[in-house]
Motif scaffolding. Structure first.
Motif, short mmCIF file in Angstrom:
data_model
loop_
_atom_site.label_atom_id
_atom_site.label_comp_id
_atom_site.label_asym_id
_atom_site.label_seq_id
_atom_site.Cartn_x
_atom_site.Cartn_y
_atom_site.Cartn_z
N ALA A 526 0.84 -1.20 0.00
CA ALA A 526 0.00 0.00 0.00
C ALA A 526 0.87 1.24 0.00
N ARG A 527 0.34 2.31 -0.58
CA ARG A 527 1.07 3.58 -0.60
C ARG A 527 0.08 4.71 -0.36
N LEU A 528 0.45 5.61 0.55
CA LEU A 528 -0.36 6.76 0.88
C LEU A 528 0.43 8.03 0.60
N VAL A 529 -0.25 9.06 0.12
CA VAL A 529 0.32 10.40 0.06
C VAL A 529 -0.47 11.25 1.03
N VAL A 530 0.24 11.89 1.96
CA VAL A 530 -0.41 12.57 3.09
C VAL A 530 0.00 14.03 3.13
N ASP A 531 -0.96 14.90 3.35
CA ASP A 531 -0.69 16.31 3.62
C ASP A 531 0.03 16.38 4.98
N ALA A 532 1.28 16.86 4.96
CA ALA A 532 2.08 16.88 6.18
C ALA A 532 2.24 18.30 6.71
N THR A 533 1.17 19.11 6.59
CA THR A 533 1.22 20.45 7.18
C THR A 533 1.57 20.35 8.66
N ASP A 534 0.89 19.43 9.36
CA ASP A 534 1.25 19.14 10.75
C ASP A 534 2.36 18.09 10.73
N THR A 535 3.55 18.53 10.35
CA THR A 535 4.64 17.59 10.09
C THR A 535 4.99 16.76 11.32
N ALA A 536 5.16 17.42 12.44
CA ALA A 536 5.53 16.70 13.66
C ALA A 536 4.44 15.71 14.05
N GLY A 537 3.18 16.10 13.90
CA GLY A 537 2.08 15.22 14.24
C GLY A 537 2.04 13.99 13.35
N VAL A 538 2.26 14.20 12.04
CA VAL A 538 2.28 13.07 11.12
C VAL A 538 3.38 12.10 11.50
N LEU A 539 4.56 12.60 11.81
CA LEU A 539 5.67 11.73 12.18
C LEU A 539 5.38 10.97 13.46
N ARG A 540 4.84 11.66 14.46
CA ARG A 540 4.56 10.99 15.74
C ARG A 540 3.51 9.89 15.55
N GLY A 565 4.15 27.32 -2.36
CA GLY A 565 3.01 27.57 -1.51
C GLY A 565 2.27 26.35 -1.04
N ASN A 566 2.66 25.16 -1.50
CA ASN A 566 2.01 23.93 -1.07
C ASN A 566 2.64 23.43 0.24
N PRO A 567 1.88 22.66 1.01
CA PRO A 567 2.41 22.17 2.29
C PRO A 567 3.38 21.02 2.07
N PRO A 568 4.18 20.67 3.08
CA PRO A 568 5.00 19.46 2.99
C PRO A 568 4.11 18.23 2.77
N THR A 569 4.67 17.23 2.12
CA THR A 569 3.92 15.99 1.90
C THR A 569 4.74 14.80 2.40
N ALA A 570 4.02 13.77 2.78
CA ALA A 570 4.66 12.52 3.19
C ALA A 570 4.15 11.40 2.31
N GLN A 571 5.08 10.61 1.81
CA GLN A 571 4.70 9.42 1.07
C GLN A 571 4.99 8.21 1.95
N VAL A 572 3.97 7.46 2.26
CA VAL A 572 4.07 6.34 3.19
C VAL A 572 3.92 5.04 2.41
N THR A 573 4.91 4.18 2.54
CA THR A 573 4.86 2.84 1.94
C THR A 573 4.61 1.83 3.06
N ALA A 639 10.42 14.77 16.87
CA ALA A 639 9.52 15.11 15.76
C ALA A 639 9.52 16.61 15.51
N ASP A 640 9.58 17.40 16.56
CA ASP A 640 9.60 18.86 16.38
C ASP A 640 10.87 19.30 15.65
N VAL A 641 12.01 18.73 16.02
CA VAL A 641 13.26 19.08 15.35
C VAL A 641 13.19 18.70 13.88
N GLY A 644 11.06 20.97 11.86
CA GLY A 644 11.77 22.21 11.56
C GLY A 644 12.75 22.04 10.42
N MET A 645 13.39 20.87 10.34
CA MET A 645 14.34 20.62 9.26
C MET A 645 13.65 20.66 7.90
N ILE A 646 12.51 20.00 7.78
CA ILE A 646 11.85 19.93 6.48
C ILE A 646 11.19 21.27 6.14
#
Length: 771
Positions: A526-540, A565-573, A639-641, A644-646
């Motif tokens: 399975a593969r998901l593409v996720v809006d990672a605006t809440d980056t730290a939350g997605v990671l946690r 102008g688009n938010p960070p994205t996460a691709q989850v495998t 996750a917060d650090v 901030g990196m991304i």
């Protein structure tokens, strides 16, 4: 005529009989089984009694593993060169460099015209063939800038994109008999491919002289042109009074002067006779090779590639090219060689080595190591060449490229024991194991080579269920720094066996690995593409779900910064190691809650399908500046650090790979990879100009990390050694290093300094190592 010094080739010239297709394929398979090098086939598209030669070539290449294939020769008027170039490169890639291009100007013009081809005069045919060769090489040359354009009279090319490049430097062999064709052979071709029985006028001596003269006039060394020969009137059971009309020893006696005095170096028998094919491969070819080698040693005949003055001028200082062992003469690529652009870089890092050696067996690896030790330049070893860490190429040094050693064997299905050579790609391994219902967890990219990954750790799509790749290694063969070939396992050289499972590149060149594969057929992918605006939350949330998931679930997450102008994205495998769809659905569904899902897909698929090798070219095109670390958990602070990196824009990608599960069942000291408590691997990569900013961000994250995954780290500073090998692992590795590589020959793979030599009795110091 002289002996041009080419490596001998032996093969068959088979009839592509459409009425018995299984027989011709079986004869090609027998050609390989008999130890011959090459199977060739007539090409007469206008003859309905023959199979289409290109289809047959493709089929035979797929049914064999080592055998080279070629037409003998392709009918150019019915095979336009622009299309032929792409077809040839495709077949060469699919067969992993086993296609050669026999090419002819055309014959049987009534048949050609009947199929819509254009009748050409002999002079026109030569001119058209010259244009075609120029187009073929132009299409294959992906290093040239801009599209390919030619104003040809017969084959105009207004403008086409170049590529793909073939897997190896395809040889163009011309079927030539008349003076103009022989001259074209000398001017442009890689080989001359006539049939002995047709060499009436000019004779063989005159034909060779015409080729040589044309080559010299064109500024080429005549030795660059291989001389091949088709042999039809041959017989093992005849009375021995005719040419090749008798027992094997007569063949050797009669072919030997054709090599030494006329320069022929490849012989193809045109008889569809299984007994003859088998005898040719198992008796005649080995005996002739031995006789030729003996004569060449006595006469001092030069062997190996012939390089032009322009190419020789590209040689780099610090390497004694003339000292290269004879066994490696045909296995090297130098700056200026046509193949150099394809072997100089890794996928991620650019390189400009002075010499690339491509051994084909363990003995040649030993010769390469022994030779490299005598040269005062860097030494790199490359398996698949993905090379995120940058250690599989160099500038001005020697690269031992293991790509030609790529066999995959199932030794015993009952015990699931397999044997892999280091140059095999993991995608090909998966394909080879699939028919047996077996698989091996081995990274997430099918183009990665076996050798580097299987001696470092191996975090793959099945890792939480089945553990690291190194945890499946039960034996290995390795060439050590002194040129010795050792077999290592739990009973033989056990400390070295321990060391190469986690730090293998520091102790020698692994030439084969034996592993226990796992019972795996289909998996749920399975593969998901996720809006990672809440980056730290997605990671946690992702981290918590991974740790809570059953071991069948392995997940990787790639995090990309926002753009325009688009938010960070996460691709989850997500991979569920098994074909229980209901269990997979139950285990994977919670991951839909990690954040706003922008896209999703899931399927039941063979494991081999999800690691299929794309066959990418290696041009140093990756993000070559990276840092690697291991995390026990994705905590709120970590996750917060990382968020901030991304968000900073300084980091182009972060990748997270789940470990834990079966990885952590293994004792910390069982292998040289000691990281058996962590649950995640993290990688951050960027472009070179942002490396200073990446270093600053990584310093902020460093306190949250515990350990490092070696293959993803490009910083080889000595202080990083303890991240990869915390004590007591490092001290144990240094002791092994002192035993097997005391001079630190293998010093690019996070160089582990040998432990100091133990003082001799009486207080005398027997000499210190590099520590």
């Amino acid at each position: 005529m002289p002996d041009y010094g080419h490596e001998l080739l032996f093969g068959t010239f088979l009839t592509p009989d459409a009425n018995d297709p299984d027989r011709v394929v079986a004869l090609a398979e027998l050609t390989e089984a008999a130890g011959l090098d090459l199977a060739t086939f007539q090409d007469h598209p206008y003859n309905p009694g023959f199979l289409d030669t290109w289809t047959l070539l493709s089929w035979v290449a797929a049914r064999t593993e080592r055998l080279r294939v070629s037409a003998n020769v392709l009918n150019l008027p019915l095979r336009p060169p622009a299309v032929l170039a792409r077809a040839a490169a495709s077949l060469d890639r699919l067969s992993h460099g086993r296609f050669e291009l026999g090419l002819g100007a055309g014959a049987f013009w009534a048949g050609v015209e009947g199929m819509g081809g254009r009748r050409l005069s002999p002079g026109q045919g030569v001119a058209a063939l010259r244009e075609a060769i120029d187009i073929l090489r132009g299409v294959w040359d992906e290093t040239a800038s801009g599209p390919l354009r030619r104003e040809g009279r017969y084959y105009p090319v207004p403008g086409m994109r170049r590529g793909p490049a073939p897997a190896h430097d395809i040889n163009i062999w011309l079927g030539a008999y008349q003076p103009r064709m022989l001259a074209l052979t000398g001017q442009t071709a890689d080989g001359w491919l006539p049939t002995l029985e047709y060499l009436r006028s000019p004779d063989r001596v005159t034909a060779n002289r015409l080729i040589d003269e044309a080559a010299v006039e064109a500024g080429r060394d005549p030795r660059r042109i291989r001389r091949l020969l088709n042999l039809f009137q041959v017989d093992l059971s005849a009375d021995g009074r005719g040419f090749l009309q008798g027992p094997p020893e007569q063949w050797v006696e009669q072919l030997l002067p054709m090599v030494l005095e006329e320069g022929f170096s490849a012989f193809l028998i045109g008889r569809d006779d299984p007994r003859l094919i088998q005898t040719f491969g198992q008796e005649i070819a080995p005996a002739l090779r031995k006789a030729v080698a003996r004569e060449r040693r006595g006469s001092g005949t030069a062997t190996g590639p012939v390089r032009s003055a322009v190419t020789l001028a590209e040689r780099r200082p610090g390497v004694d090219y003339d000292a290269l062992p004879a066994s490696l003469a045909t296995r090297t690529v130098e700056p200026g060689d046509r193949e150099y652009e394809r072997v100089r870089h890794s996928h991620s890092w650019p390189g400009s080595p002075a010499l690339v050696i491509r051994p084909q067996n363990a003995a040649e690896v030993a010769d390469a190591v022994t030779y490299a030790r005598t040269q005062d330049v860097p030494l790199s070893v490359r398996s698949g060449g993905h090379g995120i860490s940058g250690r599989s190429t160099n500038d001005g040094g020697i690269v031992i490229d293991m790509s030609a050693m790529n066999r995959v064997e199932v030794l015993d299905r009952a015990s699931r024991r397999i044997r892999l050579e280091p140059g095999a790609r993991w995608g090909h391994v998966a394909q080879a194991l699939a028919p047996y219902g077996l698989a091996m967890s081995s990274g997430d990219y099918g183009d990665v080579g076996v050798g580097g990954l299987a001696t470092t750790a191996g975090i793959g799509y099945l890792v939480r269920r089945y553990g690291l790749t190194i945890d499946h290694v039960v034996a290995a063969e390795i060439v050590t720094a002194d040129g010795s070939l050792l077999r290592v396992d739990g009973q033989h050289h056990p400390e070295l066996f321990w060391a190469i499972r986690g730090a293998g590149g520091n102790f020698g060149v692994v030439t084969a690995l034996e592993l226990e594969a796992d019972e795996v057929d289909n998996v749920v992918f399975a593969r998901l593409v996720v809006d990672a605006t809440d980056t730290a939350g997605v990671l946690r949330r992702w981290g918590r779900l991974v740790e809570d998931a059953p071991r069948e679930v392995t997940s990787f997450l790639s995090l990309f910064p926002g753009r325009r102008g688009n938010p960070p994205t996460a691709q989850v495998t997500l991979v569920h190691a098994g074909d229980d769809v209901e269990a997979a659905q139950s285990a994977l569904t919670p991951f839909l809650e990690i954040g706003p899902v922008l896209d999703q897909q899931a399927q039941l698929a063979p494991y081999a399908a999800i690691v299929a090798p794309p066959g990418n070219q290696h041009r140093g095109q990756g993000l070559s500046d990276s840092h690697s670390g291991l995390l026990h958990h994705i905590t709120e602070a970590a996750a917060d650090v990382m968020a901030g990196m991304i968000r900073s824009g300084d980091v182009m990608i972060m990748q997270f790979r789940s470990v834990g599960g079966a990885v952590n069942d293994i004792a910390r000291d069982a292998t040289a990879y000691p990281h058996r408590d962590q649950n995640f691997s993290v990688l951050a990569a960027t472009v070179a100009e942002r490396r200073p900013q990446l270093d600053k961000h990584w310093a902020d994250l460093y306190g949250h990390l515990d350990g490092m995954y070696l293959s993803f780290e490009s910083d080889t500073a000595p202080e990083r050694l303890l991240d990869a090998f915390p004590e007591p692992t490092l001290s144990r590795l240094r002791a092994v290093k002192a035993t097997y590589d005391p001079d630190n020959v293998f010093n690019r793979n996070f160089p582990i300094p040998p432990a100091p030599a133990t003082p001799q009795a009486g207080g005398a110091d027997s000499g210190a190592g590099n520590g």
